[in-house]
Scaffold this motif. Structure first.
Motif, PDB file in Angstrom:
ATOM      1  N   UNK A 216       0.823  -1.207   0.000  1.00  0.00           N
ATOM      2  CA  UNK A 216       0.000   0.000   0.000  1.00  0.00           C
ATOM      3  C   UNK A 216       0.857   1.257   0.000  1.00  0.00           C
ATOM      4  N   UNK A 217       1.926   1.261   0.789  1.00  0.00           N
ATOM      5  CA  UNK A 217       2.815   2.423   0.856  1.00  0.00           C
ATOM      6  C   UNK A 217       3.951   2.339  -0.152  1.00  0.00           C
ATOM      7  N   UNK A 218       3.987   1.271  -0.924  1.00  0.00           N
ATOM      8  CA  UNK A 218       5.011   1.061  -1.945  1.00  0.00           C
ATOM      9  C   UNK A 218       6.408   0.973  -1.339  1.00  0.00           C
ATOM     10  N   UNK A 219       6.514   0.253  -0.243  1.00  0.00           N
ATOM     11  CA  UNK A 219       7.808  -0.019   0.374  1.00  0.00           C
ATOM     12  C   UNK A 219       8.325  -1.331  -0.192  1.00  0.00           C
ATOM     13  N   UNK A 220       9.607  -1.337  -0.555  1.00  0.00           N
ATOM     14  CA  UNK A 220      10.216  -2.544  -1.102  1.00  0.00           C
ATOM     15  C   UNK A 220      11.515  -2.845  -0.359  1.00  0.00           C
ATOM     16  N   UNK A 221      11.750  -4.125  -0.158  1.00  0.00           N
ATOM     17  CA  UNK A 221      12.969  -4.552   0.540  1.00  0.00           C
ATOM     18  C   UNK A 221      13.914  -5.225  -0.447  1.00  0.00           C
ATOM     19  N   UNK A 222      15.187  -4.884  -0.306  1.00  0.00           N
ATOM     20  CA  UNK A 222      16.228  -5.480  -1.130  1.00  0.00           C
ATOM     21  C   UNK A 222      17.352  -5.881  -0.179  1.00  0.00           C
ATOM     22  N   UNK A 223      17.248  -7.108   0.338  1.00  0.00           N
ATOM     23  CA  UNK A 223      18.167  -7.617   1.351  1.00  0.00           C
ATOM     24  C   UNK A 223      18.173  -6.686   2.569  1.00  0.00           C
ATOM     25  N   UNK A 224      19.232  -5.921   2.803  1.00  0.00           N
ATOM     26  CA  UNK A 224      19.334  -5.094   4.004  1.00  0.00           C
ATOM     27  C   UNK A 224      18.711  -3.709   3.838  1.00  0.00           C
ATOM     28  N   UNK A 225      18.213  -3.408   2.660  1.00  0.00           N
ATOM     29  CA  UNK A 225      17.693  -2.061   2.386  1.00  0.00           C
ATOM     30  C   UNK A 225      16.173  -2.061   2.293  1.00  0.00           C
ATOM     31  N   UNK A 226      15.552  -1.014   2.856  1.00  0.00           N
ATOM     32  CA  UNK A 226      14.112  -0.801   2.734  1.00  0.00           C
ATOM     33  C   UNK A 226      13.904   0.503   1.974  1.00  0.00           C
ATOM     34  N   UNK A 227      13.300   0.416   0.799  1.00  0.00           N
ATOM     35  CA  UNK A 227      13.108   1.587  -0.056  1.00  0.00           C
ATOM     36  C   UNK A 227      11.715   2.172   0.158  1.00  0.00           C
ATOM     37  N   UNK A 228      11.689   3.504   0.378  1.00  0.00           N
ATOM     38  CA  UNK A 228      10.440   4.225   0.572  1.00  0.00           C
ATOM     39  C   UNK A 228      10.394   5.373  -0.446  1.00  0.00           C
ATOM     40  N   UNK A 229       9.319   5.500  -1.205  1.00  0.00           N
ATOM     41  CA  UNK A 229       9.282   6.552  -2.231  1.00  0.00           C
ATOM     42  C   UNK A 229       9.043   7.929  -1.634  1.00  0.00           C
ATOM     43  N   UNK A 230       9.545   8.949  -2.307  1.00  0.00           N
ATOM     44  CA  UNK A 230       9.243  10.314  -1.930  1.00  0.00           C
ATOM     45  C   UNK A 230       7.797  10.621  -2.268  1.00  0.00           C
ATOM     46  N   UNK A 231       7.133  11.338  -1.371  1.00  0.00           N
ATOM     47  CA  UNK A 231       5.743  11.734  -1.595  1.00  0.00           C
ATOM     48  C   UNK A 231       5.641  13.250  -1.459  1.00  0.00           C
ATOM     49  N   UNK A 232       4.518  13.798  -1.896  1.00  0.00           N
ATOM     50  CA  UNK A 232       4.332  15.255  -1.842  1.00  0.00           C
ATOM     51  C   UNK A 232       4.296  15.762  -0.404  1.00  0.00           C
ATOM     52  N   UNK A 233       4.710  17.023  -0.256  1.00  0.00           N
ATOM     53  CA  UNK A 233       4.663  17.722   1.032  1.00  0.00           C
ATOM     54  C   UNK A 233       5.552  17.082   2.090  1.00  0.00           C
ATOM     55  N   UNK A 234       6.731  16.643   1.684  1.00  0.00           N
ATOM     56  CA  UNK A 234       7.709  16.174   2.649  1.00  0.00           C
ATOM     57  C   UNK A 234       8.841  17.195   2.717  1.00  0.00           C
ATOM     58  N   UNK A 235       9.774  16.938   3.598  1.00  0.00           N
ATOM     59  CA  UNK A 235      10.917  17.843   3.730  1.00  0.00           C
ATOM     60  C   UNK A 235      11.606  18.037   2.391  1.00  0.00           C
ATOM     61  N   UNK A 236      11.950  19.252   2.090  1.00  0.00           N
ATOM     62  CA  UNK A 236      12.598  19.716   0.857  1.00  0.00           C
ATOM     63  C   UNK A 236      11.614  19.871  -0.305  1.00  0.00           C
ATOM     64  N   UNK A 237      10.446  19.234  -0.247  1.00  0.00           N
ATOM     65  CA  UNK A 237       9.491  19.298  -1.361  1.00  0.00           C
ATOM     66  C   UNK A 237       8.078  19.508  -0.814  1.00  0.00           C
TER      67      UNK A 237
ATOM     68  N   UNK B 123      16.296   9.666   4.156  1.00  0.00           N
ATOM     69  CA  UNK B 123      14.852   9.730   4.305  1.00  0.00           C
ATOM     70  C   UNK B 123      14.434  11.090   4.845  1.00  0.00           C
ATOM     71  N   UNK B 124      13.214  11.473   4.532  1.00  0.00           N
ATOM     72  CA  UNK B 124      12.656  12.725   5.045  1.00  0.00           C
ATOM     73  C   UNK B 124      11.856  12.453   6.307  1.00  0.00           C
ATOM     74  N   UNK B 125      11.815  13.428   7.191  1.00  0.00           N
ATOM     75  CA  UNK B 125      10.966  13.322   8.365  1.00  0.00           C
ATOM     76  C   UNK B 125       9.501  13.346   7.961  1.00  0.00           C
ATOM     77  N   UNK B 126       8.676  12.700   8.774  1.00  0.00           N
ATOM     78  CA  UNK B 126       7.235  12.833   8.598  1.00  0.00           C
ATOM     79  C   UNK B 126       6.821  14.210   9.108  1.00  0.00           C
ATOM     80  N   UNK B 127       5.630  14.646   8.732  1.00  0.00           N
ATOM     81  CA  UNK B 127       5.169  15.967   9.164  1.00  0.00           C
ATOM     82  C   UNK B 127       5.071  16.069  10.690  1.00  0.00           C
ATOM     83  N   UNK B 128       4.517  15.066  11.411  1.00  0.00           N
ATOM     84  CA  UNK B 128       4.511  15.162  12.881  1.00  0.00           C
ATOM     85  C   UNK B 128       5.908  15.298  13.483  1.00  0.00           C
TER      86      UNK B 128
END
Length: 330
Positions: free
Chosen positions: A177-198, A304-309
């Motif tokens: 649902x959140x489009x998180x993918x794991x590649x061995x030791x790495x967990x990939x999370x996509x950038x979404x709108x209204x996060x830090x820097x964007x 990674x970017x911080x969440x809004x909270x």
């Protein structure tokens, strides 16, 4: 006021600048020996006598690289049309090199098609790089769709996955649902709108993008020139220099204008010369490839970017701390 300004993107340029300086302040990282760049510079173009280089010259280069048994070859050059002489020779090399990946440009209005021979075998990836409003590349495009609606991986992603799959490491769904993918030791999370820097919504975060975790400024990877590969000079001291490596081929000639600003590019007169350089597109792809490999195999942290909270708590803490400090002084 700070929370409102951050939400509306008033501080975006300031945040980008701070982000760039933090990357610059990191200690240099060692060269990633798993990735080698074969460059085509001005001297190579002059020796060949034409740009784009003819198919015959490119076929000779690819054959020399293929014979050294690399893990994967990424051709960061558009080859949608023949460049005679030697097109039949190049097509033959394309067909006989199963670990060769070509590119197409799918993002934006000026698209460029893939090499037809490689497209038939689904050996095509995206060459596109995404830039921020100030012209710098801070994000990596992992996955996006072309105008035909087909999803394609970025060139760097495709090469890294090929390398890892040969070692028994495959991409897994961690949270669909959140489009998180794991590649061995790495967990990939996509950038979404209204996060830090964007936060102002002006930057296009379409497709699957992540922060680009550079290894360093320009010239941070092992490079070999086209002429040294073709002549065999590159293999005189080390015949296995390309063996089991990911080899990226691309132009570093100023006349081809395939260069980009990065967080390491300084535009002010006070900066030293090394930071004023742009970085070639092929080296940016090398950085993304290295980032994926290092995250999966070594656990190198992904940015990674911080969440809004989390960001709001940070603002509240410092707002109250400064208010209390001012009250104490007054």
């Amino acid at each position: 006021f700070i929370m409102l300004g951050g939400t509306l993107g008033w501080f975006q340029l300031l945040e980008w600048s701070l982000y760039d300086r933090l990357l610059e302040e990191r200690p240099p990282e060692p060269i990633d020996e798993r990735v080698v760049i074969v460059t085509i510079d001005e001297t190579d173009i002059n020796l060949v006598g034409d740009w784009p280089i003819p198919d015959r010259s490119l076929a000779e280069l690819l054959a020399k690289i293929r014979d050294r048994n690399p893990a994967a070859i990424g051709l960061d050059m558009y080859r949608d049309l023949p460049e005679e002489p030697g097109h039949k020779q190049l097509v033959s090399i394309f067909k006989s090199t199963p670990n060769l990946i070509g590119v197409e440009k799918a993002v934006g209005d000026n698209t460029v098609g893939p090499p037809p021979t490689l497209a038939k075998d689904d050996r095509v990836a995206l060459a596109d790089l995404v830039t921020d409003g100030d012209g710098k590349v801070r994000r990596a495009l992992i996955l996006a769709g072309n105008k035909q609606g087909k999803l394609l991986t970025g060139l760097s992603t495709h090469l890294a996955l090929m390398y890892l799959e040969k070692r028994g490491i495959f991409l897994e769904e961690a949270d669909i649902e959140q489009k998180y993918y794991r590649l061995d030791r790495a967990l990939f999370k996509p950038l979404v709108n209204n996060i830090a820097l964007y936060k102002n919504g002006e930057e296009d975060l379409a497709g699957y993008q992540i922060f680009l975790n550079y290894r360093g400024p320009a010239y941070s990877f092992k490079t070999i020139t086209m002429r040294d590969v073709v002549s065999g000079k590159a293999f005189a001291s080390n015949p296995n220099v390309l063996r089991d490596r990911i080899v990226l081929i691309g132009s570093t000639a100023e006349s081809t204008n395939d260069f980009f600003y990065t967080p390491y590019s300084r535009n002010d007169a006070r900066s030293d010369r090394s930071n004023q350089f742009k970085t070639s597109g092929v080296e940016i792809h090398a950085n993304i490839t290295s980032q994926i490999l290092s995250a999966a195999l070594e656990g190198r942290p992904l940015l990674e970017a911080w969440t809004k909270p989390q960001e709001w708590v940070w603002v509240y803490v410092w707002s109250f701390a400064s208010a209390i400090g001012c009250w104490q002084v007054l």
